[in-house]
Design a protein around this motif. Structure first.
Motif: not given
Length: 455
Positions: A359-361, A366-368, A410-413, A417-418
């Motif tokens: 969830k998030g922008p 995706r840049l992260v 599996t890494v979930l951003i 995270t932001l």
């Protein structure tokens, strides 16, 4: 009168007893014990699940994917199968070549110098079977004449290695022992079961080591390499006991040691080891034998050869079968009632980490993900870019997909995270999700992979 009645009654009882015994015997001969029937059914189900998973997740491609077609070398490897094969070969190369001083690598031609070469009689092949469960894959024979005339392609790597022996011997100042290693494609005719004629080429990748030593120590070296290779195969296995050793003799009476893997459809050879005497070299190199002599201490001898030959694709299939685990009700129609996972050894797993967004922008996340993926690739960690998928998929379905692909983590951003730099890390083997700072992920994964290589 009473005596006659008793005799008739006893005779009837005897006949009845004999009938019961015959009935029980017939049932034992015709019926399958319940536990054995369940075992056969479970193995058939495992084979089906494995082949379906290989096709679905891109390990092996083919419209009619069967164990026989794979063993014959008549199928293509998909993206994950290709990566798994590369990892397996990297481990073989590291163990057999990079970490040894006296092993020289070569790369010989696919085309044989001539189909009438006398060394063809020395060749030992791991050939495709006519059907699952039939242990007929180890044969010693000349290249089929029609096949040889049409294609003139090598069926193993032995002859090319023996031809390179004099040049390699000079590089090592003619000292024994030493080895010559090669990995390459080999070919064989695939037989049409109805017409008994070759109708196409079967292909396989072979990893070969020829170890040159004096005759008096060849037996010791064969025992050494047999133990070493069995331990190597078992090292990456979830169930090491599925790899076993058997002995067999070829047509010339030479003893071959065979490393087998127990597939659901029966035992199959993944590697053979054999010892050849000095005639292996003298038959290939006609004329003067002066260039063949090597120094064994103070003696000058023509060496014997301990030959190790591995079928890489068959080994790949063995590890896929070994890694397959189905928990819960494996016969249930609903996939929600079971968990299918490929627990491949970390060193062999084609994908180490999948990077996904939560969830998030979306654009920022995706840049992260892109930056994190680039950072992990720089240290040799293979990535699956799940963040590039524009279609929404529930996380549990993603975990199911990655488990079947053998992905380790599996890494979930997410938006967290932001804000704080924290991400979620989910393990394939434990299914546990833990929170970790993004700055520590690279060091954690590097340490994990380093520790896994030492297992």
């Amino acid at each position: 009168m009473l005596l006659c009645v008793l005799q008739v009654s006893q005779a009837r009882q005897t006949r009845r007893t004999l009938q019961i015994i015959r009935l029980l015997k017939s049932r034992r001969l015709t019926s399958i014990p319940r536990d054995q029937s369940q075992h056969v059914q479970a193995e058939d189900n495992t084979q089906k699940v494995l082949l379906d998973l290989c096709r679905k997740r891109g390990f092996i491609f083919g419209d009619e994917l069967t164990s026989t077609s794979v063993l014959r070398g008549c199928q293509n490897l998909g993206p994950l199968g290709t990566r798994l094969k590369k990892n397996l070969l990297d481990e073989w190369w590291s163990t057999m070549v990079l970490n040894r001083d006296q092993v020289l690598p070569i790369d010989t031609l696919h085309h044989l110098p001539g189909s009438s070469s006398p060394s063809a009689k020395l060749s030992l092949k791991i050939c495709p079977q006519s059907g699952p469960g039939k242990n007929q894959d180890l044969t010693t024979h000349k290249l089929d004449e029609d096949f040889g005339k049409m294609f003139d392609l090598r069926q193993d790597l032995l002859e090319g290695t023996l031809r390179c022996y004099p040049a390699c011997l000079e590089l090592l100042s003619k000292r024994l022992p030493f080895g010559i290693a090669e990995v390459g494609r080999c070919f064989h005719p695939v037989m049409d079961e109805e017409e008994s004629m070759p109708f196409r080429l079967g292909e396989r990748t072979v990893a070969s080591l020829a170890w040159f030593t004096s005759g008096k120590t060849s037996g010791q070296w064969q025992d050494y390499w047999l133990r070493h290779r069995l331990v190597w195969w078992q090292r990456f296995s979830q169930v090491p006991s599925r790899f076993s050793i058997s002995d067999q003799q070829d047509d010339g009476g030479r003893k071959m040691s065979i490393i087998n893997y127990h597939f659901p459809w029966g035992e199959q050879a993944v590697e053979i080891l054999t010892s050849l005497n000095d005639s292996a070299l003298t038959q290939v190199h006609g004329g003067s034998s002066s260039s063949l002599h090597a120094r064994d201490g103070r003696k000058s001898v023509i060496p014997h050869v301990v030959w190790v030959s591995s079928d890489v694709e068959r080994g790949l299939l063995a590890y896929l079968c070994d890694a397959l685990q189905v928990t819960g009700n494996s016969t249930a129609r609903s996939t929600d009632q079971r968990r299918t996972v490929l627990k491949l050894h970390p060193s062999l797993a084609p994908i180490k980490v999948s990077v996904d967004v939560g969830k998030g922008p979306t654009a920022d996340l995706r840049l992260v993900c892109q930056g994190l993926s680039t950072e992990l690739r720089e240290v040799g960690i293979s990535i699956w870019p799940g963040y590039q998928d524009t279609l929404y998929t529930p996380m549990e379905q993603l975990f199911t997909k990655y488990d079947e692909m053998g992905v380790l983590f599996t890494v979930l951003i997410s938006d967290v995270t932001l804000e704080s730099g924290l991400l979620q890390l989910r393990s394939r083997d434990t299914t546990i999700k833990e929170t970790m700072h993004i700055s520590k992920l690279r060091a954690f994964l590097s340490q994990y992979m380093t520790a896994a290589k030492k297992l």
